[in-house]
Design an enzyme around this catalytic site. Structure first.
Site, PDB file in Angstrom:
ATOM      1  N   ASP A 140       0.840  -1.189   0.000  1.00  0.00           N
ATOM      2  CA  ASP A 140       0.000   0.000   0.000  1.00  0.00           C
ATOM      3  C   ASP A 140       0.880   1.244   0.000  1.00  0.00           C
ATOM      4  OD1 ASP A 140      -2.473   1.284  -0.055  1.00  0.00           O
ATOM      5  OD2 ASP A 140      -2.522   1.511   2.120  1.00  0.00           O
ATOM      6  N   HIS A 145      -3.660  14.047   0.850  1.00  0.00           N
ATOM      7  CA  HIS A 145      -3.899  13.180   2.011  1.00  0.00           C
ATOM      8  C   HIS A 145      -2.730  13.294   2.995  1.00  0.00           C
ATOM      9  CE1 HIS A 145      -4.916   9.695   4.460  1.00  0.00           C
ATOM     10  NE2 HIS A 145      -3.762   9.132   4.156  1.00  0.00           N
ATOM     11  N   ARG A 177       1.429  17.393  12.980  1.00  0.00           N
ATOM     12  CA  ARG A 177       2.569  18.329  12.935  1.00  0.00           C
ATOM     13  C   ARG A 177       2.123  19.588  12.194  1.00  0.00           C
ATOM     14  NH1 ARG A 177       4.179  13.482  11.080  1.00  0.00           N
ATOM     15  NH2 ARG A 177       3.876  14.288   8.979  1.00  0.00           N
ATOM     16  N   GLU A 209     -10.326   3.886   4.089  1.00  0.00           N
ATOM     17  CA  GLU A 209      -9.502   4.713   3.205  1.00  0.00           C
ATOM     18  C   GLU A 209      -9.924   4.434   1.768  1.00  0.00           C
ATOM     19  OE1 GLU A 209      -5.309   4.154   4.112  1.00  0.00           O
ATOM     20  OE2 GLU A 209      -5.445   5.558   5.803  1.00  0.00           O
ATOM     21  N   GLU A 229      -9.303   4.166  -1.897  1.00  0.00           N
ATOM     22  CA  GLU A 229      -8.102   3.974  -2.715  1.00  0.00           C
ATOM     23  C   GLU A 229      -8.472   3.257  -4.006  1.00  0.00           C
ATOM     24  OE1 GLU A 229      -4.664   2.393  -0.756  1.00  0.00           O
ATOM     25  OE2 GLU A 229      -5.244   3.159   1.226  1.00  0.00           O
ATOM     26  N   ASP A 270      -8.889   0.414   2.351  1.00  0.00           N
ATOM     27  CA  ASP A 270      -7.856   0.051   3.329  1.00  0.00           C
ATOM     28  C   ASP A 270      -8.389   0.393   4.719  1.00  0.00           C
ATOM     29  OD1 ASP A 270      -5.516  -0.384   4.738  1.00  0.00           O
ATOM     30  OD2 ASP A 270      -4.597   1.502   4.111  1.00  0.00           O
ATOM     31  N   ARG A 293      -7.397   3.720  13.695  1.00  0.00           N
ATOM     32  CA  ARG A 293      -6.500   4.855  13.943  1.00  0.00           C
ATOM     33  C   ARG A 293      -5.882   4.830  15.332  1.00  0.00           C
ATOM     34  NH1 ARG A 293      -5.553   5.877   8.820  1.00  0.00           N
ATOM     35  NH2 ARG A 293      -7.353   6.637   7.661  1.00  0.00           N
ATOM     36  N   GLN A 337      -3.161   2.278  15.230  1.00  0.00           N
ATOM     37  CA  GLN A 337      -2.118   2.825  14.352  1.00  0.00           C
ATOM     38  C   GLN A 337      -1.256   3.861  15.082  1.00  0.00           C
ATOM     39  OE1 GLN A 337      -3.779   4.488  10.763  1.00  0.00           O
ATOM     40  NE2 GLN A 337      -1.801   4.988   9.859  1.00  0.00           N
ATOM     41  N   TYR A 346       2.736   2.718  15.271  1.00  0.00           N
ATOM     42  CA  TYR A 346       3.374   2.942  13.961  1.00  0.00           C
ATOM     43  C   TYR A 346       4.831   3.366  14.003  1.00  0.00           C
ATOM     44  CZ  TYR A 346       3.387   8.089  13.642  1.00  0.00           C
ATOM     45  OH  TYR A 346       3.647   9.416  13.806  1.00  0.00           O
ATOM     46  N   LYS A 352      -3.914  -2.166  10.228  1.00  0.00           N
ATOM     47  CA  LYS A 352      -4.425  -2.292   8.868  1.00  0.00           C
ATOM     48  C   LYS A 352      -4.526  -3.732   8.376  1.00  0.00           C
ATOM     49  CE  LYS A 352      -2.906   2.297   7.432  1.00  0.00           C
ATOM     50  NZ  LYS A 352      -3.960   2.810   6.537  1.00  0.00           N
ATOM     51  N   THR A 410      -8.725  -5.738   4.132  1.00  0.00           N
ATOM     52  CA  THR A 410      -8.681  -4.817   2.994  1.00  0.00           C
ATOM     53  C   THR A 410      -9.727  -5.325   2.011  1.00  0.00           C
ATOM     54  OG1 THR A 410      -6.302  -4.508   3.289  1.00  0.00           O
ATOM     55  CG2 THR A 410      -7.228  -3.828   1.163  1.00  0.00           C
ATOM     56  N   THR A 451      -4.684   6.638   0.168  1.00  0.00           N
ATOM     57  CA  THR A 451      -5.937   7.379   0.235  1.00  0.00           C
ATOM     58  C   THR A 451      -5.962   8.492  -0.807  1.00  0.00           C
ATOM     59  OG1 THR A 451      -5.966   6.933   2.590  1.00  0.00           O
ATOM     60  CG2 THR A 451      -7.451   8.646   1.796  1.00  0.00           C
ATOM     61  N   GLU A 483      -9.487  12.595   7.974  1.00  0.00           N
ATOM     62  CA  GLU A 483      -9.371  13.923   7.366  1.00  0.00           C
ATOM     63  C   GLU A 483     -10.681  14.698   7.457  1.00  0.00           C
ATOM     64  OE1 GLU A 483      -7.266  14.033   3.378  1.00  0.00           O
ATOM     65  OE2 GLU A 483      -7.331  11.892   3.761  1.00  0.00           O
TER      66      GLU A 483
HETATM   67 MN    MN Z   1      -3.905   3.085   2.855  1.00  0.00          MN
END
Ligand code: MN
Length: 438
Positions: free
Chosen positions: A138, A145, A154, A210, A212, A244, A248, A251, A255, A264, A268, A371, A385
């Site tokens: 992926d 995105h 950030r 997500e 995609e 996907d 969150r 994740q 991550y 994830k 899928t 995404t 988002e």
């Molecule tokens: Mn993805």
């Protein structure tokens, strides 16, 4: 790279299958996507092409010698339970088969009667995974995105310094790729509530989708032999829709430093229909120009033809339908609409990059685009988002609010191509319903 339209793209061509000629149909004669189905009587699948509201049984058509000027090897590949053999045969054979199916199904087909005997209504068959997917990668190819998500964590520095140089990706899990219509169980996992000192193991609360596209690899490459950027498009068999599913909260905790893992790998979902690279030829467009000041791609990722034709104009949408909405017969609610041509990296660049270290790809390998988000607020491809990390809930037609998905929510992705001078084609649907955690 296939860039020239041929007679199979003729906008005036019609099929003897009446439903294929209805305006707005996803599967007109100019599309002819491939899939695999079972008839419910046995578990073995057969390959098919989609036409209107029917499937053309390819094994039956090949056995009755209805595929004109298609060689024996291609006919044998049509009798397999999945698309991998056909994928490995390469663009010249793919073109011959597409032409044969086109001629067989057109309105003035001389073989209309025997062809009709190979058709079955889509509603009477069950679509299954079209390919044996050995590997799934992926990517993260939408700069919109990446910037939207980055700004949540950030605000002063949303894009990491490597983003505009290297197509970012991670190795996904192929064993949990499922076909549209399969329920998805909410995963349990380790995550840390923001106020807590220590993580716990519990059902994920921040379940997201997500939006995609997936690219299925056709002919692969030998380990140690990179695919040059100029040849990369020719290795794409076709595209599908891909969700996907992402937890969150899991994740966020897991991550760093090696990227997504269990957040994830639980599921899928892909659409059952693979729209071929050749069907997409009329919808090829230039890769979006990079803003002034952005670096140009390094030479191994740069090619004039890819720049000119490497993106595809595909409108992509997400719909949500809660259990309450289904009970009240309320139609699905559209959450977003974007376009695949807004991606920063093309699939050709992803393939050239993926193999640049000598890693081999094989027929049926799946590449996710990442995404698909665009510059507008309407074109945000996931709830993370849309709701700004859960801070701005969405209100559904049943009055309920969503920051992330709830049990019973059905998420449906749709995609279509519609440009002047061409017949509209669609990718069908990629749908899944979230069910409660164990
Ligand atoms: Mn993805």
């Amino acid at each position: 790279m296939t860039i020239e339209p041929n007679e199979t793209h003729d906008p005036n061509a019609r099929s003897f299958v009446a439903s294929a000629n209805v305006s707005g149909c996803d599967f007109p004669l100019q599309n002819l996507p491939y899939g695999a189905f079972t008839n419910g009587l046995n578990s073995c699948s057969s390959l098919c092409a989609g036409i209107g509201d029917q499937v053309l049984d390819l094994a039956a058509a090949a056995s009755r010698n209805l595929l004109a000027e298609v060689d024996d090897e291609t006919c044998e590949a049509c009798k397999e339970p999945c698309l991998n053999s056909l994928m490995g045969l390469g663009p010249a054979r793919w073109t011959a088969l597409r032409r044969a199916i086109f001629q067989l199904l057109r309105a003035d087909s001389p073989r209309r009667t025997p062809a009709a005997e190979c058709l079955r209504p889509m509603r009477d068959v069950a679509m299954v995974l079209p390919a044996a997917i050995a590997n799934y990668t992926d990517f993260y190819a939408s700069v919109h995105h990446a910037a939207n998500v980055g700004s949540l964590f950030r605000p002063e520095n949303p894009l990491l310094p490597n983003y505009k140089w290297v197509p970012i990706g991670y190795h996904g899990r192929a064993s949990t790729v499922v076909v549209s219509g399969t329920d998805v169980r909410r995963p349990r996992g380790q995550w840390k509530p923001s106020a807590a000192e220590a993580p716990h193991y519990a059902p994920a609360r921040k379940l997201d989708y997500e939006l995609e596209l997936g690219a299925l690899v056709g002919v692969g490459n030998e380990m140690g032999e990179p695919i040059p950027i100029a040849e990369a498009s020719g290795h794409i068999f076709g595209l599908c829709l891909l969700n996907d599913w992402s937890a969150r909260d899991i994740q966020a905790w897991e991550y760093q430093p090696l990227g997504p893992f269990l957040a994830k790998s639980f599921a899928t979902t892909i659409s059952p229909w693979i729209v071929t690279a050749e069907a997409l030829v009329p919808f090829r467009v230039p890769v979006a120009a990079r803003p002034a000041g952005d670096p140009q791609p390094l030479p191994y990722l740069a090619d004039d033809a890819v720049q000119k034709f490497g993106a595809v104009d595909i409108t992509v949408e997400v719909y949500l339908r809660s259990a309450a909405m289904r009970a009240a017969n309320c139609p699905p609610h559209r959450l977003s609409r974007g376009n695949f041509q807004d991606m920063y990296w093309s699939f050709a660049q992803m393939i050239a990059h993926h193999t640049s270290n000598g890693c081999d790809l094989r027929p049926g390998d799946l590449l996710g685009s990442g995404t698909i988000s665009g510059p507008s607020a309407e074109a945000r491809g996931c709830l993370l988002e849309i709701t700004r990390g859960g801070a701005e809930p969405v209100t559904l037609p049943d009055g309920s609010k969503r920051t992330f998905l709830e049990d019973g929510d059905q998420v449906t992705l749709r995609g279509f191509c519609d440009r002047p001078g061409a017949v509209r084609i669609g990718l069908g649907e990629c749908s899944g319903t979230l069910i409660a955690a164990r």
